[in-house]
Write an enzyme that holds these catalytic residues in place. Sequence first.
Site, mmCIF file in Angstrom:
data_model
loop_
_atom_site.group_PDB
_atom_site.id
_atom_site.type_symbol
_atom_site.label_atom_id
_atom_site.label_comp_id
_atom_site.label_asym_id
_atom_site.label_seq_id
_atom_site.Cartn_x
_atom_site.Cartn_y
_atom_site.Cartn_z
ATOM 1 N N GLU A 37 -7.793 8.168 6.289
ATOM 2 C CA GLU A 37 -8.147 8.802 7.561
ATOM 3 C C GLU A 37 -8.735 10.201 7.416
ATOM 4 O OE1 GLU A 37 -4.797 8.582 10.217
ATOM 5 O OE2 GLU A 37 -4.841 6.413 10.273
ATOM 6 N N GLU A 77 -3.539 -0.246 8.214
ATOM 7 C CA GLU A 77 -2.383 0.239 8.989
ATOM 8 C C GLU A 77 -2.460 -0.292 10.407
ATOM 9 O OE1 GLU A 77 -1.674 4.493 9.246
ATOM 10 O OE2 GLU A 77 -2.120 4.749 7.112
ATOM 11 N N TYR A 107 -4.552 1.949 15.834
ATOM 12 C CA TYR A 107 -3.381 2.224 16.684
ATOM 13 C C TYR A 107 -3.646 1.961 18.157
ATOM 14 C CZ TYR A 107 -0.977 3.711 12.572
ATOM 15 O OH TYR A 107 -0.383 3.693 11.336
ATOM 16 N N ARG A 159 0.860 -1.187 0.000
ATOM 17 C CA ARG A 159 0.000 0.000 0.000
ATOM 18 C C ARG A 159 0.895 1.236 0.000
ATOM 19 N NH1 ARG A 159 -2.932 2.999 4.856
ATOM 20 N NH2 ARG A 159 -3.968 4.567 3.579
ATOM 21 N N HIS A 196 -3.571 10.825 0.604
ATOM 22 C CA HIS A 196 -3.024 10.689 1.959
ATOM 23 C C HIS A 196 -2.540 12.085 2.392
ATOM 24 C CE1 HIS A 196 -1.386 7.454 4.869
ATOM 25 N NE2 HIS A 196 -1.156 8.607 5.449
ATOM 26 N N ASN A 227 -7.511 1.441 9.900
ATOM 27 C CA ASN A 227 -6.206 1.758 10.498
ATOM 28 C C ASN A 227 -6.404 1.732 12.004
ATOM 29 O OD1 ASN A 227 -5.553 2.304 7.843
ATOM 30 N ND2 ASN A 227 -5.090 4.469 8.169
HETATM 31 C C1 GBH Z 1 -1.606 7.280 10.704
HETATM 32 O O1 GBH Z 1 -2.317 8.178 11.481
HETATM 33 C C2 GBH Z 1 -1.306 7.871 9.365
HETATM 34 O O2 GBH Z 1 -2.160 7.364 8.365
HETATM 35 C C3 GBH Z 1 0.141 7.720 8.950
HETATM 36 O O3 GBH Z 1 0.414 8.561 7.880
HETATM 37 C C4 GBH Z 1 1.027 7.981 10.139
HETATM 38 O O4 GBH Z 1 2.383 8.028 9.813
HETATM 39 C C5 GBH Z 1 0.785 6.880 11.140
HETATM 40 O O5 GBH Z 1 -0.553 6.736 11.422
HETATM 41 C C6 GBH Z 1 1.553 7.047 12.443
HETATM 42 O O6 GBH Z 1 1.176 8.212 13.080
HETATM 43 O O7 GBH Z 1 -3.586 10.229 21.824
HETATM 44 O O8 GBH Z 1 -2.299 8.343 22.547
HETATM 45 O O9 GBH Z 1 -4.612 8.042 22.014
HETATM 46 C C7 GBH Z 1 -2.562 7.777 12.807
HETATM 47 C C8 GBH Z 1 -3.542 8.640 13.511
HETATM 48 C C9 GBH Z 1 -4.041 9.790 15.476
HETATM 49 C C10 GBH Z 1 -3.459 7.427 15.617
HETATM 50 C C11 GBH Z 1 -3.861 9.919 16.942
HETATM 51 C C12 GBH Z 1 -3.370 7.541 17.115
HETATM 52 C C13 GBH Z 1 -4.028 8.896 19.093
HETATM 53 C C14 GBH Z 1 -2.962 8.428 20.037
HETATM 54 N N1 GBH Z 1 -3.466 8.643 14.917
HETATM 55 N N2 GBH Z 1 -3.833 8.716 17.664
HETATM 56 S S1 GBH Z 1 -3.409 8.764 21.712
#
Ligand code: GBH
Length: 447
Positions: A167, A354, A294, A78, A122, A292
């Site tokens: 996103e 992601e 996290y 991707r 993006h 995605n």
């Molecule tokens: C992605 O965004 C993007 O698509 C990518 O480009 C980027 O490099 C990658 O992730 C890494 O950042 O405040 O501790 O709860 C991720 C978007 C937004 C994910 C904020 C986690 C909250 C963390 N994010 N988020 S927290």
Amino acid sequence: MPQIPALPPTFRWGVSTAAYQIEGATEEDGRGPSVWDTFAARPGAIKDGHHARTACDSYHRWPEDIALLRELGVDAYRFSIAWPRVQPTGRGPVGERGLAYYDRLTDELLTHGITPLPTLFHWDLPQALEDDGGWLSRDTAFRFAEYAARTADRLGDRVPEWITLNEPFVHTVFGYALGQHAPGRTLLLDALPTAHHQLLGHALAARQLRERGARVLIANNCTPVDPASGTEADRAAAEAYDALHNRLFNDPPLTGSYPDLSAFGVAEHIGGAVLDGDLALIRGSVDGLGVNYYNPTRVRAPADPGGLPFDLAPMEGVPRTAFGWPVVPEGLRELLLRLGRRYADALPPITITENGCSYPGIEDPERIAFLDGHIRAVADAVAEGADVGGYFVWTLVDNFEWAEGYTQRFGLVHLDHTTQTRTPRASYTWYRDLIARHHAARPDAAM
Ligand code: GBH
């Protein structure tokens, strides 16, 4: 660590990147400026004054990146296409040399049996479009569809599946509401029309892509939201946040309606942005959902009753990545099961587009544990009925981490930013071996 439970034989393993974060060469071959070039030049916008004029130099070093992908053994890659390379001002004739880059990349991937999975947007909007209002302007949605059509005209004979947007939540909130990302606007709730215009652009683009025989995904960053306590007030806050973060971007394509945002004082038509017929167009505009993931989110009732209807609450007692983000693999299983319960038959197959974490070391046992835990969570959800067709690690090589510059390192491969030397981490070898084991277990695997 015990073997990860079986996943379907068709399961796709991959890695994800984004144009602005890796390519560099921002002024080459006729590329126009994007909102991120403008934003990164603002004093104080990016940590340590970093910029992406060179980044990982993937515009020139792509053969090296493809060699890393081959060795890793991924089924799919991707990457994203920079709109300002295809149309330097966001409209009009295509930039031949810019498109040729993606043409070569696509061919080279296919030569090595790697399926290209391009993302069309993006976050690197052509600056000329931003000058005319960017995603606040409804016209940008139509420009996006035009760009998607021209790009698919060129690559569509070799690309079976596209991701329209990455996103849109982050772009709306960080880019237009809070100003921590490009274009750096601080419109707070007045940013919400950009959510609708992105979804409209997605749907108009999807129509163009489908007419050309392709499948279409949107990549939404999703998070399971939970109240910090069982009080009614905390529950209401969690529901409000869930509507803003998850449902605002998943409901329209899956169910054809917007969630109730009245807790934010936002009416159904989102400041007049939603016109007759828009939702009918957006409904059903995906063949798959890109997720995605996290971390999960904890929410409580707002301390200030006159502001937003929620406060974010820290997660206690969980490990954190070098970025400070909570590590909760179980949250991914929970998210996948909740999506299944919420959307039921309206939920198309999911791809984890992601998942990854920031750790600096070349020996990176923390990243291995992170990926192992999350892949197990996917396998567990699949065993419980979730329809997940693939998993993509964010990311291949350390890159330009937006407002964090080069200070956060998400790569399976370490990058020396001075010499551009790429050094595979322990997690790269671990992921390579995991993919190889899964491939060997496929019924059609050569003995
Ligand atoms: C992605 O965004 C993007 O698509 C990518 O480009 C980027 O490099 C990658 O992730 C890494 O950042 O405040 O501790 O709860 C991720 C978007 C937004 C994910 C904020 C986690 C909250 C963390 N994010 N988020 S927290």
